[in-house]
Motif scaffolding. Sequence first.
Motif, PDB file in Angstrom:
ATOM      1  N   ALA A   1       0.643  -0.752   0.287  1.00 41.32           N
ATOM      2  CA  ALA A   1      -0.019  -0.466   0.088  1.00 41.32           C
ATOM      3  C   ALA A   1       0.817   1.007  -0.217  1.00 41.32           C
ATOM      4  N   VAL A   2       1.149   1.396  -0.912  1.00 42.45           N
ATOM      5  CA  VAL A   2       3.359   2.693  -0.973  1.00 42.45           C
ATOM      6  C   VAL A   2       2.795   2.821  -2.507  1.00 42.45           C
ATOM      7  N   SER A   3       3.725   3.518  -2.765  1.00 44.46           N
ATOM      8  CA  SER A   3       3.654   4.146  -4.391  1.00 44.46           C
ATOM      9  C   SER A   3       4.906   3.532  -4.508  1.00 44.46           C
ATOM     10  N   ARG A   4       4.800   3.290  -6.048  1.00 41.68           N
ATOM     11  CA  ARG A   4       5.577   2.609  -6.461  1.00 41.68           C
ATOM     12  C   ARG A   4       7.116   3.361  -6.095  1.00 41.68           C
ATOM     13  N   ASN A   5       6.868   4.563  -6.767  1.00 41.72           N
ATOM     14  CA  ASN A   5       8.617   5.963  -6.151  1.00 41.72           C
ATOM     15  C   ASN A   5       8.867   5.057  -4.753  1.00 41.72           C
ATOM     16  N   THR A   6       8.193   4.515  -3.740  1.00 36.65           N
ATOM     17  CA  THR A   6       8.356   3.985  -2.692  1.00 36.65           C
ATOM     18  C   THR A   6       9.431   2.865  -2.794  1.00 36.65           C
ATOM     19  N   VAL A   7       8.522   1.793  -3.646  1.00 35.52           N
ATOM     20  CA  VAL A   7       8.529   0.440  -4.154  1.00 35.52           C
ATOM     21  C   VAL A   7       9.779   0.986  -4.382  1.00 35.52           C
ATOM     22  N   ARG A   8      10.811   1.516  -5.273  1.00 33.43           N
ATOM     23  CA  ARG A   8      12.048   1.484  -5.338  1.00 33.43           C
ATOM     24  C   ARG A   8      12.964   2.762  -5.196  1.00 33.43           C
ATOM     25  N   ASP A   9      12.672   2.950  -3.818  1.00 35.21           N
ATOM     26  CA  ASP A   9      13.469   3.479  -2.666  1.00 35.21           C
ATOM     27  C   ASP A   9      13.646   1.935  -2.152  1.00 35.21           C
ATOM     28  N   ALA A  10      12.940   1.620  -1.655  1.00 35.12           N
ATOM     29  CA  ALA A  10      13.742   0.107  -0.834  1.00 35.12           C
ATOM     30  C   ALA A  10      13.974  -0.993  -2.063  1.00 35.12           C
ATOM     31  N   LEU A  11      14.045  -1.580  -2.831  1.00 35.60           N
ATOM     32  CA  LEU A  11      14.524  -2.106  -3.705  1.00 35.60           C
ATOM     33  C   LEU A  11      16.373  -1.686  -4.086  1.00 35.60           C
ATOM     34  N   ALA A  12      15.797  -0.198  -3.991  1.00 35.80           N
ATOM     35  CA  ALA A  12      17.642   0.953  -4.118  1.00 35.80           C
ATOM     36  C   ALA A  12      18.525   0.321  -2.949  1.00 35.80           C
ATOM     37  N   LEU A  13      18.181   0.253  -1.370  1.00 39.72           N
ATOM     38  CA  LEU A  13      18.316  -0.342  -0.300  1.00 39.72           C
ATOM     39  C   LEU A  13      18.556  -1.669  -0.694  1.00 39.72           C
ATOM     40  N   LEU A  14      18.096  -2.234  -1.490  1.00 42.03           N
ATOM     41  CA  LEU A  14      18.588  -4.100  -0.796  1.00 42.03           C
ATOM     42  C   LEU A  14      19.657  -4.081  -1.716  1.00 42.03           C
ATOM     43  N   LYS A  15      19.776  -2.795  -3.080  1.00 42.93           N
ATOM     44  CA  LYS A  15      20.526  -3.355  -4.148  1.00 42.93           C
ATOM     45  C   LYS A  15      22.043  -2.997  -3.495  1.00 42.93           C
ATOM     46  N   ASP A  16      21.702  -1.723  -2.511  1.00 44.44           N
ATOM     47  CA  ASP A  16      23.330  -1.244  -2.248  1.00 44.44           C
ATOM     48  C   ASP A  16      23.747  -2.773  -1.205  1.00 44.44           C
TER      49      ASP A  16
END
Length: 262
Positions: free
Chosen positions: A49-64
Amino acid sequence: MSPEPVPLRAPVRRADRARQVADVLRQQIHANAFERALPSEQELAAEFAVSRNTVRDALALLKDEGLIERAPKIGTHVAQRKYDHGLDALLGLKETLRGHGEVRNEVRAARRVLPPPAVARRLCLEPGEQAVYVERLRYLGDLPLSLDLTYLVPDIGDEVITRDLESNDVFALIEQISGGPLGSADLALEAITADAHSAMTLQMPEGGALLLLERLTRLEDGRPVDLEYIRMRGDRITMRGSLIRPPERAEGPDAGTDWRLT
């Protein structure tokens, strides 16, 4: 008199929401919830229940963190997984990772030393009494997982270093030599950063995350025999355990006053 109005809480920032999403996804990755590919951004946005931009930020953390890989038209995939190391059972690394592959040890040192006074006291050694020092670099297959520095009481340590240290846990050797089971251990776990030498030895970036486990192990009769300082790769090991709330803590908010921060 009417009660004071309860102030409204500040809205949750996108960065906070991204961190919350990343925490849940990280646990799912470690629990093998995803065979390889993660759900799409759209599916994750709907699930949390979040925006796709929030999802992208979360995935960027996991990628780092090196947990996932992302590529256009390919999607998001698990890059690596961590291995669970239990905190509620007294097991060696070979026993812990049974079923994940072969654990082997590169023995870097095995000799008698005059231990630091603090070590001698923990092992109940007499002043001037020597200990046996063992240093091992431990691999799962070809992957270095931990650097173990171990001090042993001399009567057991002298026998341990004559045995096959390359393919055995020290715990198993101690039990063979003593003729009885290990009993208990005191441990402390903290996060540290990898110094240049540890990073090079463990084949990880300098300044990367390490889990430092200090463990004092006793025989069944309570005698301390083994003091270890174990540096584990934080990017490949997850500590897990099952905890039970003590009865006195469940009696109420005022029960017990000995919470401590160290």
